[in-house]
Design an enzyme around this catalytic site. Sequence first.
Site, mmCIF file in Angstrom:
data_model
loop_
_atom_site.group_PDB
_atom_site.id
_atom_site.type_symbol
_atom_site.label_atom_id
_atom_site.label_comp_id
_atom_site.label_asym_id
_atom_site.label_seq_id
_atom_site.Cartn_x
_atom_site.Cartn_y
_atom_site.Cartn_z
ATOM 1 N N ARG A 179 6.265 -8.545 1.504
ATOM 2 C CA ARG A 179 7.123 -8.123 2.610
ATOM 3 C C ARG A 179 7.772 -9.332 3.275
ATOM 4 O O ARG A 179 8.953 -9.317 3.616
ATOM 5 C CB ARG A 179 6.322 -7.322 3.626
ATOM 6 N N THR A 207 -5.719 -1.690 7.301
ATOM 7 C CA THR A 207 -5.897 -3.141 7.347
ATOM 8 C C THR A 207 -7.284 -3.508 7.860
ATOM 9 O O THR A 207 -7.654 -4.673 7.875
ATOM 10 C CB THR A 207 -4.834 -3.773 8.265
ATOM 11 N N ASP A 256 -1.067 6.204 6.653
ATOM 12 C CA ASP A 256 -1.136 4.771 6.927
ATOM 13 C C ASP A 256 -1.990 4.512 8.159
ATOM 14 O O ASP A 256 -2.054 5.339 9.066
ATOM 15 C CB ASP A 256 0.274 4.229 7.142
ATOM 16 N N LYS A 304 0.829 -1.207 0.000
ATOM 17 C CA LYS A 304 0.000 0.000 0.000
ATOM 18 C C LYS A 304 0.869 1.266 0.000
ATOM 19 O O LYS A 304 0.605 2.201 -0.760
ATOM 20 C CB LYS A 304 -0.941 -0.014 1.211
ATOM 21 N N THR A 305 1.890 1.307 0.832
ATOM 22 C CA THR A 305 2.783 2.465 0.860
ATOM 23 C C THR A 305 3.536 2.590 -0.455
ATOM 24 O O THR A 305 3.702 3.695 -0.995
ATOM 25 C CB THR A 305 3.780 2.344 2.026
#
Length: 375
Positions: free
Chosen positions: A262, A203, A154, A109-110
């Site tokens: 990740r 999330t 975020d 997302k970032t």
Amino acid sequence: MAIISSRPQPANSGEPPKKARVSGAKPTGKSLSHRDLLQGAATIEEQQEVPSNQQNLNPQEEKIRPQRLEDYIGQKDLKGVLQIAIAAAQGRNDPLDHLLLYGPPGLGKTTMAVILATEMGTNCQITSAPALERPRDIVGLLMKITAGDILFIDEIHRLSRMTEELLYPAMEDFRLDITIGKGQSAKIRSLPLPPFTLVGATTRVGALSSPLRDRFGLIQRLKFYDLAELQTIVQRTARILPVEVTPEGAEEIARRSRGTPRIANRLLKRVRDYAQVQQAAQATTKITQEVAVEALELLEVDPLGLDWTDRSLLQIMIDNFKGGPVGLDSLAAATGEDVKTIEEVYEPYLLQIGYLQRTPRGRIVTDAARKHLGD
């Protein structure tokens, strides 16, 4: 409040974006004024200069993060929607519509927010909701925005109510409403803001209030990655590190990455460390399937990506509660883990692969989980 800022170069420059930098407020030793409010002044505890060794992000981590949409692996549907949105916005010479990205952590997302800034040739201001505790934090951030900027928040579902309400006119009318004074002398002053794009990431999309969620023009979900996509990500990251990895080695790491880039990159680094030590006498470090299996077994990550804690959780449910149903509080007491940790960290993946079920009476271990554990 610390804010990460990146300023990508225009797409036709042929140069990579400038490195992200961390900026902090300097101490003033003065009481807050109206000017301080507009500038987002920090409290005395926060007014500490950032150490010189934290001025820049890890260059290697920055290289691993893709900078262009064409380099972003996976999320085909999301990329298709954003390509149309970017082309339309550039054709009108307008900023992108506000975008909400939701999904499990670690899916990019970032990274997508940084890519959008690069594609639009503008700046990306990156922060998180816990850093915006007081209204003046978001005020100071909005006052620094220039036309077309992307503001990425975020974990946006954790915004305080007052901060969230300040965002409503900012998102809809590009206007900032602030209250000056107290009591009968209080006045509301509206300050114009340049058009900008808010990109929110969460999330827990259900935790967002309806007024905030409805102000996003685009709401997109990020999905877990399949094996082929993760293998490509591992091979790309290996070239950047750099370390040699065979296709079979990359596939083995990808298989144990729980569908998350990740985790794939993290496991690759740990396998690289293992291979480097084991092959110290050799000229180069090479990750084969055998090396990957040995390293990941040492880390107690099994072929499905379950670690020691995941397996322990399932085994305790089988041994102590006959597989369930068992309540979350009882499970937390038996495992020594926090209730929230079990619910938000361990359960989602176990539910996804069908090893755990939620019922009105509690959690139940499935037959597939028993077979995997050998019970």
